[in-house]
Design a protein around this motif. Structure first.
Motif, PDB file in Angstrom:
ATOM      1  N   VAL A  17      -1.280   0.381 -12.836  1.00  0.00           N
ATOM      2  CA  VAL A  17      -0.528   0.852 -11.675  1.00  0.00           C
ATOM      3  C   VAL A  17      -1.061   0.207 -10.408  1.00  0.00           C
ATOM      4  O   VAL A  17      -2.266   0.189 -10.173  1.00  0.00           O
ATOM      5  CB  VAL A  17      -0.611   2.388 -11.547  1.00  0.00           C
ATOM      6  CG1 VAL A  17       0.096   2.860 -10.280  1.00  0.00           C
ATOM      7  CG2 VAL A  17       0.012   3.055 -12.763  1.00  0.00           C
ATOM      8  N   VAL A  18      -0.143  -0.313  -9.604  1.00  0.00           N
ATOM      9  CA  VAL A  18      -0.508  -0.863  -8.299  1.00  0.00           C
ATOM     10  C   VAL A  18       0.145  -0.014  -7.215  1.00  0.00           C
ATOM     11  O   VAL A  18       1.372   0.166  -7.205  1.00  0.00           O
ATOM     12  CB  VAL A  18      -0.051  -2.328  -8.158  1.00  0.00           C
ATOM     13  CG1 VAL A  18      -0.356  -2.838  -6.760  1.00  0.00           C
ATOM     14  CG2 VAL A  18      -0.752  -3.194  -9.177  1.00  0.00           C
ATOM     15  N   LEU A  19      -0.668   0.546  -6.331  1.00  0.00           N
ATOM     16  CA  LEU A  19      -0.169   1.341  -5.213  1.00  0.00           C
ATOM     17  C   LEU A  19      -0.094   0.416  -4.001  1.00  0.00           C
ATOM     18  O   LEU A  19      -1.102   0.068  -3.402  1.00  0.00           O
ATOM     19  CB  LEU A  19      -1.116   2.518  -4.934  1.00  0.00           C
ATOM     20  CG  LEU A  19      -1.520   3.358  -6.160  1.00  0.00           C
ATOM     21  CD1 LEU A  19      -2.502   4.438  -5.748  1.00  0.00           C
ATOM     22  CD2 LEU A  19      -0.290   3.955  -6.824  1.00  0.00           C
ATOM     23  N   ASP A  20       1.120  -0.008  -3.669  1.00  0.00           N
ATOM     24  CA  ASP A  20       1.308  -0.957  -2.579  1.00  0.00           C
ATOM     25  C   ASP A  20       1.213  -0.271  -1.224  1.00  0.00           C
ATOM     26  O   ASP A  20       1.720   0.846  -1.059  1.00  0.00           O
ATOM     27  CB  ASP A  20       2.682  -1.639  -2.708  1.00  0.00           C
ATOM     28  CG  ASP A  20       2.559  -3.043  -3.272  1.00  0.00           C
ATOM     29  OD1 ASP A  20       1.434  -3.574  -3.310  1.00  0.00           O
ATOM     30  OD2 ASP A  20       3.590  -3.612  -3.666  1.00  0.00           O
ATOM     31  N   GLU A  21       0.606  -0.941  -0.271  1.00  0.00           N
ATOM     32  CA  GLU A  21       0.491  -0.452   1.114  1.00  0.00           C
ATOM     33  C   GLU A  21      -0.114   0.956   1.153  1.00  0.00           C
ATOM     34  O   GLU A  21       0.427   1.867   1.765  1.00  0.00           O
ATOM     35  CB  GLU A  21       1.873  -0.448   1.796  1.00  0.00           C
ATOM     36  CG  GLU A  21       2.651  -1.742   1.678  1.00  0.00           C
ATOM     37  CD  GLU A  21       2.071  -2.856   2.541  1.00  0.00           C
ATOM     38  OE1 GLU A  21       1.047  -2.634   3.206  1.00  0.00           O
ATOM     39  OE2 GLU A  21       2.637  -3.950   2.533  1.00  0.00           O
ATOM     40  N   LEU A  22      -1.252   1.117   0.499  1.00  0.00           N
ATOM     41  CA  LEU A  22      -1.834   2.458   0.370  1.00  0.00           C
ATOM     42  C   LEU A  22      -2.209   3.059   1.721  1.00  0.00           C
ATOM     43  O   LEU A  22      -2.162   4.281   1.889  1.00  0.00           O
ATOM     44  CB  LEU A  22      -3.061   2.424  -0.546  1.00  0.00           C
ATOM     45  CG  LEU A  22      -3.649   3.777  -0.917  1.00  0.00           C
ATOM     46  CD1 LEU A  22      -2.610   4.655  -1.616  1.00  0.00           C
ATOM     47  CD2 LEU A  22      -4.877   3.632  -1.787  1.00  0.00           C
ATOM     48  N   ASN A  23      -2.570   2.221   2.700  1.00  0.00           N
ATOM     49  CA  ASN A  23      -2.946   2.794   3.999  1.00  0.00           C
ATOM     50  C   ASN A  23      -1.737   3.160   4.857  1.00  0.00           C
ATOM     51  O   ASN A  23      -1.875   3.471   6.026  1.00  0.00           O
ATOM     52  CB  ASN A  23      -3.917   1.883   4.760  1.00  0.00           C
ATOM     53  CG  ASN A  23      -3.378   0.481   4.977  1.00  0.00           C
ATOM     54  OD1 ASN A  23      -2.378   0.072   4.372  1.00  0.00           O
ATOM     55  ND2 ASN A  23      -4.043  -0.265   5.831  1.00  0.00           N
ATOM     56  N   LEU A  24      -0.547   3.147   4.254  1.00  0.00           N
ATOM     57  CA  LEU A  24       0.643   3.731   4.889  1.00  0.00           C
ATOM     58  C   LEU A  24       0.952   5.120   4.323  1.00  0.00           C
ATOM     59  O   LEU A  24       1.763   5.854   4.893  1.00  0.00           O
ATOM     60  CB  LEU A  24       1.867   2.826   4.673  1.00  0.00           C
ATOM     61  CG  LEU A  24       2.014   1.594   5.564  1.00  0.00           C
ATOM     62  CD1 LEU A  24       3.269   0.813   5.161  1.00  0.00           C
ATOM     63  CD2 LEU A  24       2.105   1.973   7.034  1.00  0.00           C
TER      64      LEU A  24
END
Length: 211
Positions: free
Chosen positions: A65-72
């Motif tokens: 699993v890749v969580l894209d743009e996690l700091n959003l």
């Protein structure tokens, strides 16, 4: 920075190692249901049933699993991930009061752009980021970008150089203005791939497609 290949390299490694690649996009209004699921109407019985989300499915089946743009992502998303990232290695689903343990092949990755340079990105706490192994991606060098355009898109080397030169000039123009932060407002490598995929046959069509 944007278009440095963060997500692409993870997708490539997942395919090479025989793992299914699952991507979850984050934004300021991402809901926890987009991760763990929620109640939906059963088309057969008409009753509500809990449908597990992509993160829970990946946990059970051992996907990457890749969580894209996690700091959003909102803070409640980060709080829910804490339990999965700590020594317990488990995910709690409040709606069903169940705890899901990850499959041995499960792996969790996250990507983000630097906070401050891109709008809306926040700096994640050190306690949270320490749960990850951090890798910093630099911009793709011009020579490598030219090679990628030639090999991936079939663009002749001479035209690949022209395309990359256009991006470099636009980025320099962008840096001279402080109206917006960052230098990628005009063009990114993603735009170059779209440009090259149009298969311009002449320098005239190369210019027209770029315009």
């Amino acid at each position: 920075p944007t278009s440095a290949g963060k997500t692409s390299i993870l997708e490539y490694l997942a395919k090479r190692s025989g793992h299914k690649f699952v991507r979850i996009n984050n934004h300021e209004h991402t809901d926890l249901e987009e991760y763990i699921g929620g109640y939906v109407s059963d088309p057969v019985t008409g009753r509500l049933k809990f449908q597990e989300g992509p993160l829970v499915d990946a946990l059970r089946k051992g996907h990457w699993v890749v969580l894209d743009e996690l700091n959003l992502a909102p803070s409640d998303i980060l709080e829910a991930l804490n339990r999965l990232l700590d020594d317990n290695r488990e995910l709690f689903i409040p709606e069903t009061q169940t705890v899901v343990k990850p499959h041995p092949n499960f792996a969790l990755f996250a990507t983000q752009n630097p906070p401050g340079m891109y709008g809306g990105r926040k700096a994640l706490s050190k306690a949270f980021t320490n749960r990850f192994l951090e890798l910093n991606f630099e911009e793709i060098p011009a020579s490598e970008l030219e090679q990628m355009l030639s090999q991936r898109c079939g663009l002749p080397e001479s035209r690949s150089k022209k395309v990359v030169a256009v991006m470099s000039e636009l980025q320099q123009r962008r840096q001279s203005s402080k109206v917006f932060a960052g230098k990628h407002g005009f063009i990114t490598p993603r735009d170059l791939f779209r440009w090259a995929d149009r298969k311009p046959a002449t320098y005239q069509s190369l210019a027209e497609e770029g315009y």
